[in-house]
Design a protein around this motif. Structure first.
Motif, PDB file in Angstrom:
ATOM      1  N   GLU A 112     -29.568  22.899   4.223  1.00 35.12           N
ATOM      2  CA  GLU A 112     -30.370  21.677   4.250  1.00 35.12           C
ATOM      3  C   GLU A 112     -31.548  21.908   5.172  1.00 35.12           C
ATOM      4  OE1 GLU A 112     -28.268  17.916   4.882  1.00 35.12           O
ATOM      5  OE2 GLU A 112     -29.754  17.432   6.406  1.00 35.12           O
ATOM      6  N   PHE A 113     -32.731  21.781   4.638  1.00 35.93           N
ATOM      7  CA  PHE A 113     -33.915  21.990   5.465  1.00 35.93           C
ATOM      8  C   PHE A 113     -35.028  21.082   4.975  1.00 35.93           C
ATOM      9  CE2 PHE A 113     -36.435  24.511   2.435  1.00 35.93           C
ATOM     10  CZ  PHE A 113     -35.454  24.890   1.535  1.00 35.93           C
ATOM     11  N   TRP A 114     -36.084  21.023   5.746  1.00 46.89           N
ATOM     12  CA  TRP A 114     -37.191  20.123   5.392  1.00 46.89           C
ATOM     13  C   TRP A 114     -38.377  20.930   4.914  1.00 46.89           C
ATOM     14  CZ3 TRP A 114     -37.970  14.599   6.589  1.00 46.89           C
ATOM     15  CH2 TRP A 114     -36.732  13.952   6.765  1.00 46.89           C
ATOM     16  N   MET A 115     -38.948  20.454   3.806  1.00 44.34           N
ATOM     17  CA  MET A 115     -40.039  21.195   3.219  1.00 44.34           C
ATOM     18  C   MET A 115     -41.250  20.278   3.067  1.00 44.34           C
ATOM     19  SD  MET A 115     -39.737  24.051   0.316  1.00 44.34           S
ATOM     20  CE  MET A 115     -39.202  23.028  -1.041  1.00 44.34           C
ATOM     21  N   ILE A 116     -42.409  20.890   3.231  1.00 43.47           N
ATOM     22  CA  ILE A 116     -43.685  20.204   3.080  1.00 43.47           C
ATOM     23  C   ILE A 116     -44.347  20.798   1.842  1.00 43.47           C
ATOM     24  CG2 ILE A 116     -45.941  19.796   4.122  1.00 43.47           C
ATOM     25  CD1 ILE A 116     -44.053  20.866   6.748  1.00 43.47           C
ATOM     26  N   GLU A 117     -44.663  19.960   0.866  1.00 44.86           N
ATOM     27  CA  GLU A 117     -45.221  20.480  -0.372  1.00 44.86           C
ATOM     28  C   GLU A 117     -46.486  19.717  -0.768  1.00 44.86           C
ATOM     29  OE1 GLU A 117     -41.813  22.206  -3.067  1.00 44.86           O
ATOM     30  OE2 GLU A 117     -41.310  20.165  -2.510  1.00 44.86           O
ATOM     31  N   SER A 125     -54.843  12.871  -7.134  1.00 41.46           N
ATOM     32  CA  SER A 125     -55.658  14.009  -6.678  1.00 41.46           C
ATOM     33  C   SER A 125     -54.968  14.863  -5.621  1.00 41.46           C
ATOM     34  CB  SER A 125     -57.023  13.549  -6.164  1.00 41.46           C
ATOM     35  OG  SER A 125     -57.843  13.211  -7.254  1.00 41.46           O
ATOM     36  N   ASN A 126     -54.862  14.386  -4.389  1.00 44.06           N
ATOM     37  CA  ASN A 126     -54.245  15.207  -3.350  1.00 44.06           C
ATOM     38  C   ASN A 126     -53.002  14.495  -2.817  1.00 44.06           C
ATOM     39  OD1 ASN A 126     -56.245  17.116  -3.576  1.00 44.06           O
ATOM     40  ND2 ASN A 126     -57.466  16.258  -1.898  1.00 44.06           N
ATOM     41  N   ILE A 127     -51.882  15.150  -2.919  1.00 39.21           N
ATOM     42  CA  ILE A 127     -50.634  14.529  -2.455  1.00 39.21           C
ATOM     43  C   ILE A 127     -49.854  15.539  -1.619  1.00 39.21           C
ATOM     44  CG2 ILE A 127     -50.519  13.070  -4.501  1.00 39.21           C
ATOM     45  CD1 ILE A 127     -47.838  15.646  -4.143  1.00 39.21           C
ATOM     46  N   TYR A 128     -48.880  15.026  -0.876  1.00 40.52           N
ATOM     47  CA  TYR A 128     -47.948  15.938  -0.215  1.00 40.52           C
ATOM     48  C   TYR A 128     -46.577  15.269  -0.146  1.00 40.52           C
ATOM     49  CZ  TYR A 128     -48.299  13.194   4.142  1.00 40.52           C
ATOM     50  OH  TYR A 128     -48.269  12.196   5.079  1.00 40.52           O
ATOM     51  N   THR A 129     -45.568  16.097  -0.084  1.00 46.59           N
ATOM     52  CA  THR A 129     -44.218  15.595   0.154  1.00 46.59           C
ATOM     53  C   THR A 129     -43.754  16.178   1.488  1.00 46.59           C
ATOM     54  OG1 THR A 129     -42.944  17.428  -0.759  1.00 46.59           O
ATOM     55  CG2 THR A 129     -43.831  15.837  -2.321  1.00 46.59           C
ATOM     56  N   PHE A 130     -42.826  15.512   2.102  1.00 43.00           N
ATOM     57  CA  PHE A 130     -42.242  16.019   3.345  1.00 43.00           C
ATOM     58  C   PHE A 130     -40.849  15.424   3.428  1.00 43.00           C
ATOM     59  CE2 PHE A 130     -42.710  16.166   8.275  1.00 43.00           C
ATOM     60  CZ  PHE A 130     -41.797  17.187   8.318  1.00 43.00           C
ATOM     61  N   GLY A 131     -39.867  16.215   3.081  1.00 38.22           N
ATOM     62  CA  GLY A 131     -38.523  15.661   3.048  1.00 38.22           C
ATOM     63  C   GLY A 131     -37.473  16.743   2.980  1.00 38.22           C
ATOM     64  N   PRO A 132     -36.221  16.314   2.923  1.00 44.62           N
ATOM     65  CA  PRO A 132     -35.126  17.290   2.922  1.00 44.62           C
ATOM     66  C   PRO A 132     -34.999  18.011   1.585  1.00 44.62           C
ATOM     67  CG  PRO A 132     -34.272  15.072   2.722  1.00 44.62           C
ATOM     68  CD  PRO A 132     -35.746  14.935   2.931  1.00 44.62           C
ATOM     69  N   THR A 133     -34.533  19.221   1.661  1.00 41.76           N
ATOM     70  CA  THR A 133     -34.365  20.087   0.508  1.00 41.76           C
ATOM     71  C   THR A 133     -33.033  20.798   0.668  1.00 41.76           C
ATOM     72  OG1 THR A 133     -36.755  20.437   0.585  1.00 41.76           O
ATOM     73  CG2 THR A 133     -35.491  21.912  -0.805  1.00 41.76           C
ATOM     74  N   PHE A 134     -32.395  21.105  -0.441  1.00 37.92           N
ATOM     75  CA  PHE A 134     -31.026  21.618  -0.360  1.00 37.92           C
ATOM     76  C   PHE A 134     -30.858  22.870  -1.211  1.00 37.92           C
ATOM     77  CE2 PHE A 134     -31.309  17.078   0.058  1.00 37.92           C
ATOM     78  CZ  PHE A 134     -30.615  16.820   1.228  1.00 37.92           C
ATOM     79  N   ARG A 135     -30.228  23.848  -0.654  1.00 34.10           N
ATOM     80  CA  ARG A 135     -29.913  25.059  -1.414  1.00 34.10           C
ATOM     81  C   ARG A 135     -28.448  25.409  -1.162  1.00 34.10           C
ATOM     82  NH1 ARG A 135     -35.323  27.569  -1.983  1.00 34.10           N
ATOM     83  NH2 ARG A 135     -36.482  25.715  -2.560  1.00 34.10           N
ATOM     84  N   ALA A 136     -27.724  25.600  -2.244  1.00 35.56           N
ATOM     85  CA  ALA A 136     -26.303  25.922  -2.115  1.00 35.56           C
ATOM     86  C   ALA A 136     -26.060  27.420  -2.099  1.00 35.56           C
ATOM     87  CB  ALA A 136     -25.516  25.263  -3.255  1.00 35.56           C
ATOM     88  N   GLY A 160     -41.878  25.747   4.723  1.00 34.95           N
ATOM     89  CA  GLY A 160     -40.618  25.407   5.369  1.00 34.95           C
ATOM     90  C   GLY A 160     -40.874  24.892   6.776  1.00 34.95           C
ATOM     91  N   PHE A 161     -40.492  23.635   6.994  1.00 32.94           N
ATOM     92  CA  PHE A 161     -40.754  23.029   8.308  1.00 32.94           C
ATOM     93  C   PHE A 161     -40.031  23.788   9.409  1.00 32.94           C
ATOM     94  CE2 PHE A 161     -40.045  19.303  11.310  1.00 32.94           C
ATOM     95  CZ  PHE A 161     -41.333  19.322  11.795  1.00 32.94           C
ATOM     96  N   GLU A 162     -38.791  24.160   9.162  1.00 27.00           N
ATOM     97  CA  GLU A 162     -38.023  24.865  10.194  1.00 27.00           C
ATOM     98  C   GLU A 162     -38.615  26.232  10.498  1.00 27.00           C
ATOM     99  OE1 GLU A 162     -36.662  23.079   7.865  1.00 27.00           O
ATOM    100  OE2 GLU A 162     -35.558  21.565   9.005  1.00 27.00           O
TER     101      GLU A 162
END
Length: 559
Positions: free
Chosen positions: A339-344, A317-328, A530-532
């Motif tokens: 490299e940044f941290w995203m909450i989804e 039902s309701n979830i979230y992620t919170f972790g590193p994410t990468f874009r080249a 975006g956490f940052e």
RNA sequence: UCCAGAGUAGCUCAAUGGUAGAGCAGCCGGCUGUUAACCGGCGGGUUACAGGUUCGAGUCCUGUCUCUGGAGCCA
């Protein structure tokens, strides 16, 4: 209190090796945590005749490995802690599971707790780094900081104090241990000061120590990222980052969201969200041959956990992620990092309105948390970085966000009479200058823009009944731009396939994603924050490199 | 990646094409319950790098590198 000498440390640097303890596995593993400065007298072989009992020994190791186990701190009922482990717990903190076995040892107290005292204290020990030393006739002032709070503790050291002969080495940056009495300060500037009864230099810092008493530019401090957390501003920054990370979890956990660890390595570019970092074991990191590579197919660092997050929302039902994410991407701006941290978060049985509700509530909750729990550090940002910061955060907490459809936003921009560098055209993305005009001038508030043309948004967004727009939403804030981007997802199988065709995607690559629509599909929605960027908004820091401990940007992976 | 700006002492910055300087930091001394303390003295430089123009280049020209700001992409 035992003087912190290596001789007091079993298996320590001087080679004092209580063999009997090793047999019981007392020697910490190579991968274990660093040893403390001093060991409890009860366990010190030089100060007791018998070896510690096995329960004592295990207790000590356990306490040291898991300092978080300290709980039930009770300032009104202080019980000096048995463990001089320097793990950050105040004197008076009490372990929930363990009762002190023997003895009472003077323990290091964090400066933040010391300065919060309500009455004078005898015989306290602080450890930290010297910010400044001011010498007077017959005594010296030290400003000592241990990073536990923005404030320094003023230490007064009389010339005759044991250890005072080392004072010339107490230069800016040196680490030191001070024992003394906490007394009301007779001078203005601070409520308490520490009258030293003993001082000891732990580690000197010579003239090459790059941090001065004077302020430094953020650009210079980036070149010494290993030392900049010792500066006032960055100490505040990273304390606040830690607390806000906790606040993120608290926000979602209180609302019954389940924290999901989506993969960091992913086998396909599911979203098409820009350049990805290749993950490979092949020599030379060649582009082509995935055969023989670790996963048997090309693998990358994730650019988003959203698609995986949707699968879990369609179960929990309701979830979230919170972790590193990468874009080249070769992005070189103050708002982008590799490299940044995203909450989804992702919510089943939720539409766009519910998504916007959550996004706005989230931003407000983070601002409220910062105001309530990081007041001292925020004050520093208000002084040094953005003097309107506190008023802005207060405004965000109190006022509802403006909501405007993309179509209306375009109309507002076109009717503004403003000469923009880029023309305002329906069907094009809002430029930075357009976003800035909306939030900073027209609304003068954060704004949520929704229902974008389908051409400029990804395939997974739900097509509106008008056939032209999709249920996308962006939360824009003054100064930063987009902090949140989200959407209600397309839950209709046939429409999702049509969207893929519209965006020229191969449905076979998304078989598991499409399965969600084949088996018990539900309306669902979510967003990425975006956490940052959130931290930039909450602190006023203008550059993303200054809200990340060790920022990764094109051409820069030092440290 | 594109556009613009910058690179001078450990840090922050000066210096019309004509002897490279100040404040802070460091060292020495003085004074003081001081508050990035204050006062005096001393040391500190391949002016980012490589070429070029010129009697003479920190300054002008070309190239390279790095940083900063803006743009695109996005979070």
């Amino acid at each position: 209190m035992e003087a912190p000498s290596s001789a007091a440390i079993p298996n320590g640097g001087t080679g004092v090796t209580p063999r009997g303890w090793q047999a019981g596995g007392f020697r910490q593993s190579r991968a274990g945590p660093p040893r403390p400065q001093g060991w409890p007298a009860a366990l010190n072989q030089e100060t007791r005749s018998s070896r510690p009992s096995e329960p004592e020994r295990r207790l000590w190791v356990w306490r040291h490995r898991f300092p978080l186990s300290y709980r039930n701190s009770d300032a009104d009922n202080p019980r000096p802690c048995f463990w001089p482990c320097g793990s950050g717990l105040a004197v008076g903190a009490r372990c929930a599971r363990l009762t002190p076995v023997v003895g009472i040892v003077s323990m290091r107290i964090l400066i933040k707790h010391l300065l919060a005292a309500t009455e004078p204290r005898e015989a306290v020990t602080v450890k930290g780094w010297v910010r400044t030393r001011r010498d007077a006739k017959g005594f010296s002032f030290l400003a000592l900081n241990d990073g536990s709070c923005a404030a320094n503790v003023q230490v007064v050291v009389d010339a005759g104090t044991p250890g005072a002969e080392q004072l010339p080495q107490f230069t800016t940056g040196a680490s030191a241990e001070i024992e003394g009495r906490l007394v009301p300060s007779p001078a203005a500037g601070q409520k308490w000061e520490l009258r030293a009864t003993r001082v000891a230099l732990i580690g000197a810092a010579d003239a090459t120590y790059p941090l001065q008493k004077k302020g430094h530019t953020p650009e210079f401090l980036r070149t010494i990222a290993h030392l900049r957390p010792r500066s006032n501003l960055f100490g505040a920054m990273f304390r606040l980052r830690s607390r806000l990370a906790f606040a993120v979890h608290q926000f979602f956990q209180e609302r019954d969201f389940v924290y999901v660890h989506t993969p960091i390595i992913t086998a396909s570019d599911c979203e098409g969200a820009g350049e990805m970092f290749r993950v490979t074991v092949l020599p030379g990191n060649r582009d082509e041959p995935a055969r023989g590579d670790f996963f048997g197919k090309p693998a990358f660092l994730t650019v988003s956990g959203q698609l995986e997050g949707e699968t879990f929302a369609c179960a929990l039902s309701n979830i979230y992620t919170f972790g590193p994410t990468f874009r080249a991407e070769n992005s070189n701006t103050a708002r982008h990092a590799a490299e940044f941290w995203m909450i989804e978060p992702e919510m089943a049985f939720c539409d766009l309105a519910g998504d916007m509700d959550l996004g706005e509530e989230f931003i407000q909750a983070m601002a409220r948390y910062a105001l309530e729990h990081c007041a001292e550090d925020l004050e520093l940002f208000a002084q040094r970085v953005d003097r309107h910061l506190l008023a802005r955060l207060q405004f965000v907490v109190e006022r509802p966000f403006v909501r405007v459809s993309y179509t209306d936003a375009i109309r507002i921009l076109q009717q503004s009479g403003r000469a923009f560098e880029f023309p305002v055209l329906y069907g094009h993305n809002l430029q930075s200058e357009h976003e800035r005009f909306l939030t900073e001038e027209h609304f003068q508030s954060p704004a949520t823009v929704f229902n974008y043309p389908r051409e400029i948004k990804p395939f997974y967004m739900r097509l509106n009944d008008d056939g032209r727009t999709v249920t996308a939403m962006d939360v824009l804030v003054p100064g930063i731009g987009e902090v949140i981007g989200g959407a209600q997802r397309e839950e209709r199988l046939e429409q999702l396939r049509a969207n893929m065709a519209f965006h020229r995607l191969n449905p076979e690559d998304y078989w598991w994603y499409t399965d969600l629509r084949r088996y018990g599909t539900v309306p669902h929605a979510g967003f990425g924050a975006g956490f940052e960027r959130l931290l930039m908004f909450l602190t006023g820091m203008p550059n993303i490199r200054d809200v990340i401990p060790f920022a990764r940007t094109p051409g820069n992976a030092e440290f």
